[in-house]
Design an enzyme around this catalytic site. Structure first.
Site, PDB file in Angstrom:
ATOM      1  N   ASP A 165       0.756  -1.024  -0.021  1.00  0.00           N
ATOM      2  CA  ASP A 165      -0.070  -0.081   0.054  1.00  0.00           C
ATOM      3  C   ASP A 165       0.759   1.114  -0.104  1.00  0.00           C
ATOM      4  O   ASP A 165       0.678   2.164   0.858  1.00  0.00           O
ATOM      5  CB  ASP A 165      -0.872  -0.020   1.181  1.00  0.00           C
ATOM      6  CG  ASP A 165      -2.060  -1.028   1.076  1.00  0.00           C
ATOM      7  OD1 ASP A 165      -2.820  -0.856  -0.021  1.00  0.00           O
ATOM      8  OD2 ASP A 165      -2.111  -1.757   2.368  1.00  0.00           O
ATOM      9  N   LEU A 166       1.801   1.364  -0.913  1.00  0.00           N
ATOM     10  CA  LEU A 166       2.736   2.339  -0.700  1.00  0.00           C
ATOM     11  C   LEU A 166       2.370   3.532  -1.576  1.00  0.00           C
ATOM     12  O   LEU A 166       3.011   3.941  -2.730  1.00  0.00           O
ATOM     13  CB  LEU A 166       4.234   1.833  -1.422  1.00  0.00           C
ATOM     14  CG  LEU A 166       5.375   2.654  -1.296  1.00  0.00           C
ATOM     15  CD1 LEU A 166       5.691   2.371   0.454  1.00  0.00           C
ATOM     16  CD2 LEU A 166       6.602   2.092  -1.796  1.00  0.00           C
TER      17      LEU A 166
END
Length: 219
Positions: A165-166
């Site tokens: 979930d960068l």
């Protein structure tokens, strides 16, 4: 099993001795996504802010669905607990652990939690950069932020870690910041889906970089 940092444990009016004590904690609810089997609260001890992330059993249907899709299911707080420790070992700024615990052996019904210190005086990069289209920052300031995010991401990937979930909303910039390299502190958060292994497969490196690019397109 419950683990508490010394400073956090000393501040509690009564030490947590079982997971039921933790699930009874009251605070300001930050997240409670429907169907996600986890909940995030903010509470205070001796005037200091903490975030508590509670996890409860996802059930065998969810576990099997992930496995059939060739994905490892996130079944509790242990993943985030390990990730925070690993990032600390690598010198990547992240959250500070205060407590961790779990109860039960069955992965479909296990309850667990992780507590971290609040990152005070900080703002997400998404909010920090929100008005850059109309009010662009100094070139050097923008360059330092891009270089720091790239360096942090590279260090993760070189050490077998991908975030999943960068997005730039998961980088918290300590305030105030004068734009200098020496005073730049950027903390990576929301690590519950992080994957740890010897080597990051190419598809997961691409996903992390693609997420960064997508979330920064308008800045």
């Amino acid at each position: 099993m419950i683990w508490l940092s010394n400073t956090f444990s000393d501040s509690l009016e009564r030490p947590w001795t079982k997971v039921d004590d933790v699930f009874a904690v009251e605070g300001e609810e930050y997240r409670n996504p429907e169907g996600a089997n986890r909940r995030t609260l903010r509470f205070e001890v001796d005037g200091k802010g903490y975030f508590l992330k509670l996890h409860w059993g996802v059930g065998w249907n969810e576990i099997l669905k992930n496995l059939l899709s060739l994905r490892l299911p996130v079944i509790g707080a242990a993943n985030e607990w390990r990730a925070i420790q690993r990032l600390g070992e690598l010198g990547v700024e992240t959250m500070r652990l205060a407590a961790y615990g779990h109860e039960g052996w069955n992965p479909a019904t296990r309850r667990s939690f992780v507590v971290t210190r609040e990152l005070e005086n900080s703002i997400s990069l998404e909010d920090y950069c929100a008005d850059w289209a109309g009010r662009p920052p100094a070139f050097a300031e923008k360059q330092r932020l891009i270089a720091r995010v790239a360096a942090m991401t590279r260090r993760l990937h070189q050490n077998g870690i991908n975030h999943r979930d960068l997005y730039i909303c998961h980088f918290l910039l300590r305030q105030p910041w004068d734009g200098a390299e020496e005073t730049l502190h950027l903390h990576l958060i929301d690590l519950h889906r992080v994957q740890l292994r010897r080597r990051v497969p190419r598809r997961w490196r691409v996903k992390d970089v693609g997420s960064l690019y997508f979330s920064a397109m308008e800045t």
